[in-house]
Structure formats: structure tokens, C-alpha cells
Scaffold this motif. Sequence first.
Motif, PDB file in Angstrom:
ATOM      1  N   VAL A  45     -10.198   4.284  26.392  1.00  0.00           N
ATOM      2  CA  VAL A  45      -9.084   3.431  25.807  1.00  0.00           C
ATOM      3  C   VAL A  45      -9.926   2.276  25.182  1.00  0.00           C
ATOM      4  N   GLN A  46      -9.538   2.001  23.836  1.00  0.00           N
ATOM      5  CA  GLN A  46      -9.926   1.213  23.131  1.00  0.00           C
ATOM      6  C   GLN A  46      -9.080  -0.009  22.821  1.00  0.00           C
ATOM      7  N   VAL A  47      -9.469  -1.271  22.543  1.00  0.00           N
ATOM      8  CA  VAL A  47      -8.882  -2.384  22.431  1.00  0.00           C
ATOM      9  C   VAL A  47      -9.361  -3.338  21.358  1.00  0.00           C
ATOM     10  N   ALA A  48      -8.559  -3.916  20.395  1.00  0.00           N
ATOM     11  CA  ALA A  48      -8.757  -4.900  19.568  1.00  0.00           C
ATOM     12  C   ALA A  48      -8.605  -6.510  20.439  1.00  0.00           C
ATOM     13  N   PRO A  49      -9.402  -7.469  19.822  1.00  0.00           N
ATOM     14  CA  PRO A  49      -9.326  -8.719  20.493  1.00  0.00           C
ATOM     15  C   PRO A  49      -7.841  -9.245  20.162  1.00  0.00           C
ATOM     16  N   LYS A  50      -7.219  -9.950  21.139  1.00  0.00           N
ATOM     17  CA  LYS A  50      -5.920 -10.467  20.695  1.00  0.00           C
ATOM     18  C   LYS A  50      -6.130 -11.297  19.672  1.00  0.00           C
ATOM     19  N   SER A  51      -4.977 -11.378  18.733  1.00  0.00           N
ATOM     20  CA  SER A  51      -4.950 -12.168  17.755  1.00  0.00           C
ATOM     21  C   SER A  51      -3.948 -13.096  17.621  1.00  0.00           C
ATOM     22  N   ALA A  52      -4.217 -14.206  17.149  1.00  0.00           N
ATOM     23  CA  ALA A  52      -3.073 -15.448  17.182  1.00  0.00           C
ATOM     24  C   ALA A  52      -3.060 -16.213  15.911  1.00  0.00           C
ATOM     25  N   VAL A  53      -1.998 -16.693  15.337  1.00  0.00           N
ATOM     26  CA  VAL A  53      -1.756 -17.591  14.288  1.00  0.00           C
ATOM     27  C   VAL A  53      -0.968 -18.690  14.999  1.00  0.00           C
ATOM     28  N   LEU A  54      -1.214 -20.011  14.486  1.00  0.00           N
ATOM     29  CA  LEU A  54      -0.412 -21.141  14.828  1.00  0.00           C
ATOM     30  C   LEU A  54      -0.089 -21.739  13.411  1.00  0.00           C
ATOM     31  N   PRO A  55       1.135 -21.494  13.049  1.00  0.00           N
ATOM     32  CA  PRO A  55       1.396 -21.771  11.493  1.00  0.00           C
ATOM     33  C   PRO A  55       1.914 -23.383  11.516  1.00  0.00           C
ATOM     34  N   GLN A  79     -14.758 -10.482  28.480  1.00  0.00           N
ATOM     35  CA  GLN A  79     -15.675 -11.138  28.042  1.00  0.00           C
ATOM     36  C   GLN A  79     -15.700 -10.710  26.615  1.00  0.00           C
ATOM     37  N   ALA A  80     -15.860  -9.414  26.101  1.00  0.00           N
ATOM     38  CA  ALA A  80     -15.888  -8.995  24.825  1.00  0.00           C
ATOM     39  C   ALA A  80     -14.980  -9.762  23.705  1.00  0.00           C
ATOM     40  N   GLN A  81     -13.595  -9.701  24.443  1.00  0.00           N
ATOM     41  CA  GLN A  81     -12.685 -10.561  23.550  1.00  0.00           C
ATOM     42  C   GLN A  81     -13.010 -11.791  23.463  1.00  0.00           C
ATOM     43  N   GLU A  82     -13.444 -12.421  24.474  1.00  0.00           N
ATOM     44  CA  GLU A  82     -13.746 -13.834  24.481  1.00  0.00           C
ATOM     45  C   GLU A  82     -14.868 -14.263  23.297  1.00  0.00           C
ATOM     46  N   LEU A  83     -15.800 -13.527  23.202  1.00  0.00           N
ATOM     47  CA  LEU A  83     -16.773 -13.632  22.192  1.00  0.00           C
ATOM     48  C   LEU A  83     -16.475 -13.613  20.968  1.00  0.00           C
ATOM     49  N   PRO A 109     -13.888 -21.120  23.066  1.00  0.00           N
ATOM     50  CA  PRO A 109     -13.794 -20.242  24.493  1.00  0.00           C
ATOM     51  C   PRO A 109     -12.873 -21.224  25.175  1.00  0.00           C
ATOM     52  N   MET A 110     -12.221 -20.367  26.207  1.00  0.00           N
ATOM     53  CA  MET A 110     -11.494 -21.065  27.206  1.00  0.00           C
ATOM     54  C   MET A 110     -12.145 -21.929  28.009  1.00  0.00           C
ATOM     55  N   VAL A 111     -13.469 -21.540  28.754  1.00  0.00           N
ATOM     56  CA  VAL A 111     -14.403 -22.263  29.406  1.00  0.00           C
ATOM     57  C   VAL A 111     -15.786 -22.219  28.853  1.00  0.00           C
ATOM     58  N   GLU A 112     -16.545 -23.088  29.383  1.00  0.00           N
ATOM     59  CA  GLU A 112     -18.120 -23.037  29.223  1.00  0.00           C
ATOM     60  C   GLU A 112     -18.581 -21.574  29.517  1.00  0.00           C
ATOM     61  N   GLY A 115     -17.823 -13.299  35.429  1.00  0.00           N
ATOM     62  CA  GLY A 115     -17.656 -11.950  34.771  1.00  0.00           C
ATOM     63  C   GLY A 115     -16.097 -11.894  34.392  1.00  0.00           C
ATOM     64  N   ASP A 116     -15.662 -10.622  34.206  1.00  0.00           N
ATOM     65  CA  ASP A 116     -14.160 -10.549  33.767  1.00  0.00           C
ATOM     66  C   ASP A 116     -13.730  -9.453  34.579  1.00  0.00           C
ATOM     67  N   LEU A 117     -12.310  -9.108  34.372  1.00  0.00           N
ATOM     68  CA  LEU A 117     -11.649  -7.955  35.046  1.00  0.00           C
ATOM     69  C   LEU A 117     -12.293  -6.777  35.526  1.00  0.00           C
ATOM     70  N   ALA A 118     -13.111  -6.145  34.192  1.00  0.00           N
ATOM     71  CA  ALA A 118     -13.969  -5.029  34.395  1.00  0.00           C
ATOM     72  C   ALA A 118     -14.984  -5.287  35.460  1.00  0.00           C
ATOM     73  N   THR A 119     -15.737  -6.197  35.510  1.00  0.00           N
ATOM     74  CA  THR A 119     -16.525  -6.695  36.448  1.00  0.00           C
ATOM     75  C   THR A 119     -15.901  -6.505  37.962  1.00  0.00           C
ATOM     76  N   LEU A 120     -14.836  -7.256  38.230  1.00  0.00           N
ATOM     77  CA  LEU A 120     -14.218  -7.137  39.331  1.00  0.00           C
ATOM     78  C   LEU A 120     -13.632  -5.658  39.725  1.00  0.00           C
TER      79      LEU A 120
END
Length: 327
Positions: A38-48, A248-252, A257-260, A266-271
Motif C-alpha cells: 500500500v502506498q500513501v501520500a503525506p496528509k495535506s492541510a490548508v488553513l484558509p 515518520q516519513a509523513q512527518e519529514l 513537526p509535532m514534537v522535537e 519510532g512510529d506505528l510501523a515500528t510498533l
Amino acid sequence: MSGFLILSDVELAGLGITTAEVLTALEAAIAAQARGAVQVAPKSAVLPGDGRYVMTTLATGDAPDLTVVKSVMVSPRNPSRGLPGVEGVVLVQDSETGEMLALMQAGWLTGVRTAGLSAVAARRLAAPAAETITFVGTGAQARSHLAAFCDLFPLRRAVLVGRGAGNLERLGALARARGLEVEIASTPQAALAAADIVVSSVTLAYGMEPFLDARWLKPGAFAAITDAGVPWRAEGMAALAPLYIDDQAQELENSRPMVEPALVSGDLATLVTGPALARDPAARAGFVFRGMAIGDFAIAALALDRAREARVGTLADWRPRPGSDPA
């Protein structure tokens, strides 16, 4: 099947999908993404700039053969219009042909997938005997998390922090119906200090002043932070160790970033796909996330299969019927 299904939140909620089924679907999809199925794109957001928050997710795969796109809007003026504060839609297509398979209202799916992602992390990071859960934010996400976490942990007490009297009352009633004692917290600090598990689901707002501090958590507590960490003080996040994020790929790809990054274990895939985690009963653990496309993909696929089996939904088709004149 010719045509596509239109499925409302009410119809989706009536399918009887269990927490166990949600977790199985999510973990299978996360593993499929990790191996490239499965391939995913990073979540996108727009703040008008007027208080609205518009976001989309996209995932496509061959196991199952689906492409799933979700578009959601947070609109602070909707309640005054008699509309939900969050509204959206999920589009499901065949990933080989592009044919439309389903159009789903996004409320039920978003609630279930978000609580499910929290639960995937909680099964590995929270104390198995957790009894007290604190909700900071008492809206739809809190209700979804209440259902999922009551299925996973021997909860006995719910502590609530929220501003809307209606949401507080509704969540409290649902918690009592589950057999939990309910307490309205005097302060956020007291609420966090009492908790074995914290669920933070504060509606995002421009210029929000952080008012939560991970250092207030007691040793052994777990925090599921569904609101991208916005209400949490950055200087306190080092108290969460281990600290996981969703992707983590999406966060890059995100400029804020949400946190330092140095704090992230790690991320959910790590877990899900890595070696079993040795949980430290004295550690404060956290899972911070902004939402990920693989969750929407997994729950949309599960719901579509169940709806087809149950013959639920409205069948529609915008292709010309044989013999009709498309003009």
C-alpha cells in the motif's frame, strides 16, 4: 457489482464492526504499507485563515485493490448553522480501473480510525491494568476513544476536561452506561495527574496557547495525543519516553513537526512490525499523531466489505444505461 455504494455515518455505525476487527484491519494495513503493498501520500492541510481547517488523505494499494481519498473540513461556524463542526467525505475507487466503488460520509470512519490508531499504540504502551482514563476534549473523538478503550482495558473511572456543557454531559452519560465513575476535573493538571491513560482530542484553533504538560503525568501513564500535540507544552514533551508518532516519513514532509524529532522513538510501523516492546512500568509513554492515510484506507476497506455483505447503503451509478443517450 455495477455502480457504487453511498453510505451515511448512521449506516456505517450500524454495521456492527468491533474494536477487535478495527485493530486487526489497521495492523494488517500498517504492515502492508511497510512492505510496499500500500502506498500513501503525506496528509495535506490548508488553513484558509478564517478558522477553517481543510485536510485530505490519499492511499492506494493492491491488497486490497483500492484507492481511498478522504476530504475533511473543520468549520468553527458550523454549530451556529446547526451543522457538525467537522464534516467530510471518503471516496473509494478500484485501484486498477479507477471505477467508483463507494462514497462514504467521513464522521464515523474518522472517529473509528483515530481511536483505533490510538488503541494500536495503547496495546503496546499503556498499563494493561489501567483503570482511570482522562479525556481532554469531550467531543466525537473522545466518544470513539471511550468505546475502544473500554473494550481493551479494565477501566473504572473517567475524568473529563472540556468547555462544552453538551459534550461533557453526553460523554459522561456514555461513560456511566459503560459502568465507569465520572468526574469533572477541577484543573487540567489534576486530570492528568489522576490518569493511567489520557486521550487529548482538543479541536485545533489558531493561536492556541498550550495548556497541558506531560510532566504532570504520573509514572506509568500513557497519553494518546490525537491533536498533533498543539495543546501540549513543547518543553514538557521530553517527559514522554518512549514517544511514538504515527508516520515518520509523513512527518519529514511537514514544515512544523509535532514534537522535537530527537524525542521520537519510532512510529506505528515500528510498533506493529518491529520486535515486541519491553514496557517499562515506571515510564510515561506517549503517542502523538496528526492522522495518516493508511488508517482511512484500512477502515474504508473493512466497512465496504461489511456493507456489501450486509447489503447496506444506496446503490448509485452515473454511467449511461445500455441504450440510453448520454447527450
